[in-house]
Design a protein around this motif. Structure first.
Motif, PDB file in Angstrom:
ATOM      1  N   GLU A  79       0.934  -1.136   0.107  1.00 39.93           N
ATOM      2  CA  GLU A  79       0.161   0.644   0.137  1.00 39.93           C
ATOM      3  C   GLU A  79       0.940   1.359   0.408  1.00 39.93           C
ATOM      4  O   GLU A  79       0.742   2.265  -0.524  1.00 39.93           O
ATOM      5  CB  GLU A  79      -0.964   0.227   1.209  1.00 39.93           C
ATOM      6  N   TYR A  80       1.965   1.418   0.839  1.00 39.68           N
ATOM      7  CA  TYR A  80       2.728   2.199   0.827  1.00 39.68           C
ATOM      8  C   TYR A  80       3.599   2.601  -0.704  1.00 39.68           C
ATOM      9  O   TYR A  80       3.272   3.586  -0.634  1.00 39.68           O
ATOM     10  CB  TYR A  80       4.204   2.426   1.791  1.00 39.68           C
ATOM     11  N   ALA A  81       3.945   1.307  -1.448  1.00 39.41           N
ATOM     12  CA  ALA A  81       4.562   1.864  -2.939  1.00 39.41           C
ATOM     13  C   ALA A  81       3.979   1.930  -3.406  1.00 39.41           C
ATOM     14  O   ALA A  81       4.294   3.572  -4.201  1.00 39.41           O
ATOM     15  CB  ALA A  81       5.184  -0.003  -2.878  1.00 39.41           C
ATOM     16  N   SER A  82       2.333   2.084  -3.528  1.00 36.78           N
ATOM     17  CA  SER A  82       1.469   2.359  -4.483  1.00 36.78           C
ATOM     18  C   SER A  82       1.111   3.854  -3.808  1.00 36.78           C
ATOM     19  O   SER A  82       1.081   4.245  -5.034  1.00 36.78           O
ATOM     20  CB  SER A  82       0.136   1.571  -3.987  1.00 36.78           C
ATOM     21  N   LYS A  83       1.034   4.011  -2.774  1.00 34.52           N
ATOM     22  CA  LYS A  83       0.938   5.690  -2.439  1.00 34.52           C
ATOM     23  C   LYS A  83       2.098   6.164  -2.911  1.00 34.52           C
ATOM     24  O   LYS A  83       1.800   7.351  -3.625  1.00 34.52           O
ATOM     25  CB  LYS A  83       0.407   5.460  -1.284  1.00 34.52           C
ATOM     26  N   ARG A  84       2.867   6.173  -2.760  1.00 34.31           N
ATOM     27  CA  ARG A  84       3.942   6.517  -3.507  1.00 34.31           C
ATOM     28  C   ARG A  84       4.130   6.645  -4.978  1.00 34.31           C
ATOM     29  O   ARG A  84       4.840   8.088  -5.032  1.00 34.31           O
ATOM     30  CB  ARG A  84       5.788   6.206  -2.612  1.00 34.31           C
ATOM     31  N   LEU A  85       3.967   5.532  -5.271  1.00 31.47           N
ATOM     32  CA  LEU A  85       3.918   6.103  -6.645  1.00 31.47           C
ATOM     33  C   LEU A  85       3.366   7.475  -7.795  1.00 31.47           C
ATOM     34  O   LEU A  85       3.443   8.086  -7.677  1.00 31.47           O
ATOM     35  CB  LEU A  85       3.977   4.875  -7.509  1.00 31.47           C
ATOM     36  N   LEU A  86       2.292   7.103  -6.997  1.00 32.55           N
ATOM     37  CA  LEU A  86       0.924   8.242  -6.999  1.00 32.55           C
ATOM     38  C   LEU A  86       1.283   9.308  -6.878  1.00 32.55           C
ATOM     39  O   LEU A  86       0.912  10.892  -7.465  1.00 32.55           O
ATOM     40  CB  LEU A  86      -0.344   7.581  -6.835  1.00 32.55           C
ATOM     41  N   GLU A  87       2.315   9.506  -5.417  1.00 33.77           N
ATOM     42  CA  GLU A  87       2.415  11.029  -5.390  1.00 33.77           C
ATOM     43  C   GLU A  87       3.123  11.113  -5.898  1.00 33.77           C
ATOM     44  O   GLU A  87       3.688  13.045  -6.695  1.00 33.77           O
ATOM     45  CB  GLU A  87       2.365  10.621  -3.419  1.00 33.77           C
ATOM     46  N   LEU A  88       4.441  10.654  -6.607  1.00 34.38           N
ATOM     47  CA  LEU A  88       5.135  11.077  -6.975  1.00 34.38           C
ATOM     48  C   LEU A  88       5.246  11.528  -8.332  1.00 34.38           C
ATOM     49  O   LEU A  88       5.998  12.101  -9.226  1.00 34.38           O
ATOM     50  CB  LEU A  88       7.253  10.253  -6.860  1.00 34.38           C
ATOM     51  N   THR A  89       4.179  10.774  -9.126  1.00 39.44           N
ATOM     52  CA  THR A  89       3.785  11.150 -10.771  1.00 39.44           C
ATOM     53  C   THR A  89       2.583  11.999 -10.779  1.00 39.44           C
ATOM     54  O   THR A  89       1.853  11.923 -12.063  1.00 39.44           O
ATOM     55  CB  THR A  89       3.701   9.519 -11.475  1.00 39.44           C
ATOM     56  N   THR A  90       2.112  11.867 -10.196  1.00 42.53           N
ATOM     57  CA  THR A  90       0.615  13.283  -9.941  1.00 42.53           C
ATOM     58  C   THR A  90       1.274  14.391 -10.086  1.00 42.53           C
ATOM     59  O   THR A  90       1.996  14.685  -9.267  1.00 42.53           O
ATOM     60  CB  THR A  90      -0.470  13.045  -8.294  1.00 42.53           C
ATOM     61  N   PRO A  91       0.582  15.186 -11.218  1.00 42.13           N
ATOM     62  CA  PRO A  91       1.700  16.597 -10.989  1.00 42.13           C
ATOM     63  C   PRO A  91       0.842  17.172 -10.443  1.00 42.13           C
ATOM     64  O   PRO A  91      -0.369  17.528  -9.472  1.00 42.13           O
ATOM     65  CB  PRO A  91       1.445  16.896 -12.500  1.00 42.13           C
ATOM     66  N   ASN A  92       1.241  18.592  -9.655  1.00 44.68           N
ATOM     67  CA  ASN A  92       1.146  19.649  -8.174  1.00 44.68           C
ATOM     68  C   ASN A  92       0.697  20.996  -9.111  1.00 44.68           C
ATOM     69  O   ASN A  92       1.799  21.255  -8.932  1.00 44.68           O
ATOM     70  CB  ASN A  92       2.428  19.548  -7.225  1.00 44.68           C
ATOM     71  N   THR A  93      -0.508  20.927  -9.536  1.00 41.77           N
ATOM     72  CA  THR A  93      -1.087  22.079 -10.303  1.00 41.77           C
ATOM     73  C   THR A  93      -0.475  23.308  -9.392  1.00 41.77           C
ATOM     74  O   THR A  93      -0.065  24.214  -9.842  1.00 41.77           O
ATOM     75  CB  THR A  93      -1.715  22.211 -11.114  1.00 41.77           C
ATOM     76  N   GLU A  94      -0.307  23.356  -7.936  1.00 40.98           N
ATOM     77  CA  GLU A  94      -0.632  24.312  -7.029  1.00 40.98           C
ATOM     78  C   GLU A  94       0.730  24.987  -7.087  1.00 40.98           C
ATOM     79  O   GLU A  94       0.585  26.340  -6.938  1.00 40.98           O
ATOM     80  CB  GLU A  94      -1.051  24.077  -5.980  1.00 40.98           C
ATOM     81  N   ASN A  95       1.883  24.127  -7.328  1.00 41.32           N
ATOM     82  CA  ASN A  95       2.782  24.774  -6.645  1.00 41.32           C
ATOM     83  C   ASN A  95       3.538  25.028  -8.465  1.00 41.32           C
ATOM     84  O   ASN A  95       4.892  24.751  -8.538  1.00 41.32           O
ATOM     85  CB  ASN A  95       3.715  23.693  -6.435  1.00 41.32           C
ATOM     86  N   GLN A  96       2.940  25.275  -9.343  1.00 37.87           N
ATOM     87  CA  GLN A  96       3.742  25.644 -10.331  1.00 37.87           C
ATOM     88  C   GLN A  96       4.600  26.859 -10.424  1.00 37.87           C
ATOM     89  O   GLN A  96       4.146  27.645 -10.582  1.00 37.87           O
ATOM     90  CB  GLN A  96       2.816  24.933 -11.359  1.00 37.87           C
ATOM     91  N   SER A  97       5.609  26.454 -11.362  1.00 35.08           N
ATOM     92  CA  SER A  97       6.699  27.658 -11.953  1.00 35.08           C
ATOM     93  C   SER A  97       5.759  28.726 -12.627  1.00 35.08           C
ATOM     94  O   SER A  97       4.978  28.472 -13.500  1.00 35.08           O
ATOM     95  CB  SER A  97       7.852  27.357 -11.228  1.00 35.08           C
ATOM     96  N   ASN A  98       6.094  30.045 -12.843  1.00 36.00           N
ATOM     97  CA  ASN A  98       5.701  30.875 -13.706  1.00 36.00           C
ATOM     98  C   ASN A  98       6.550  31.328 -14.807  1.00 36.00           C
ATOM     99  O   ASN A  98       6.864  32.260 -14.930  1.00 36.00           O
ATOM    100  CB  ASN A  98       5.195  32.045 -13.100  1.00 36.00           C
ATOM    101  N   CYS A  99       7.961  30.058 -14.422  1.00 33.88           N
ATOM    102  CA  CYS A  99       8.908  30.714 -15.219  1.00 33.88           C
ATOM    103  C   CYS A  99       8.590  31.246 -16.641  1.00 33.88           C
ATOM    104  O   CYS A  99       8.085  29.924 -16.803  1.00 33.88           O
ATOM    105  CB  CYS A  99      10.005  29.755 -14.449  1.00 33.88           C
ATOM    106  N   CYS A 100      10.079  31.739 -17.291  1.00 34.51           N
ATOM    107  CA  CYS A 100       9.659  32.342 -19.047  1.00 34.51           C
ATOM    108  C   CYS A 100       8.920  32.041 -19.594  1.00 34.51           C
ATOM    109  O   CYS A 100       7.988  31.927 -20.578  1.00 34.51           O
ATOM    110  CB  CYS A 100      10.325  30.464 -18.996  1.00 34.51           C
ATOM    111  N   LYS A 101       7.448  33.229 -17.962  1.00 30.06           N
ATOM    112  CA  LYS A 101       6.181  33.452 -19.107  1.00 30.06           C
ATOM    113  C   LYS A 101       6.085  34.587 -19.304  1.00 30.06           C
ATOM    114  O   LYS A 101       6.569  35.238 -18.639  1.00 30.06           O
ATOM    115  CB  LYS A 101       5.293  32.414 -17.795  1.00 30.06           C
TER     116      LYS A 101
END
Length: 101
Positions: A79-101
């Motif tokens: 369960e922990y392995a599944s949870k970590r895979l999901l956490e590591l591969t799910t984009p976090n759109t709240e903390n996206q950088s505005n770099c180069c825009k």
């Protein structure tokens, strides 16, 4: 900065075809090392090597019975392995950088 050492152990356990085969065997329940050795046609030292990695990752549990070790999938480790895979591969759109825009 995050410590990904536990995650690295999990993903190392999953990046080998022999270890994936072992996990597939363990899906049907606990197996004695002797059964895995016979079914996989590998030696005891090769099995020990792979089982150490799987056990260190937390995905597999081991217990001694006489001279043999019996292995099973760890529900909490899986369960922990599944949870970590999901956490590591799910984009976090709240903390996206505005770099180069």
């Amino acid at each position: 900065m995050n410590d990904f050492s536990k995650d690295a152990k999990i993903f190392k356990a999953l990046c080998d075809t022999k270890r994936l085969t072992i996990l597939d065997y363990l899906k049907s329940g606990e197996k004695c090392a002797c059964v895995l050795i016979e079914n996989m046609n590998i030696g005891q030292s090769a099995l020990s090597y792979h089982m150490k990695i799987l056990c260190d990752s937390g995905i597999v549990n081991a217990r001694q019975e006489g001279k043999w070790t019996h292995y099973s999938l760890s529900k909490s480790g899986s369960e922990y392995a599944s949870k970590r895979l999901l956490e590591l591969t799910t984009p976090n759109t709240e903390n996206q950088s505005n770099c180069c825009k």
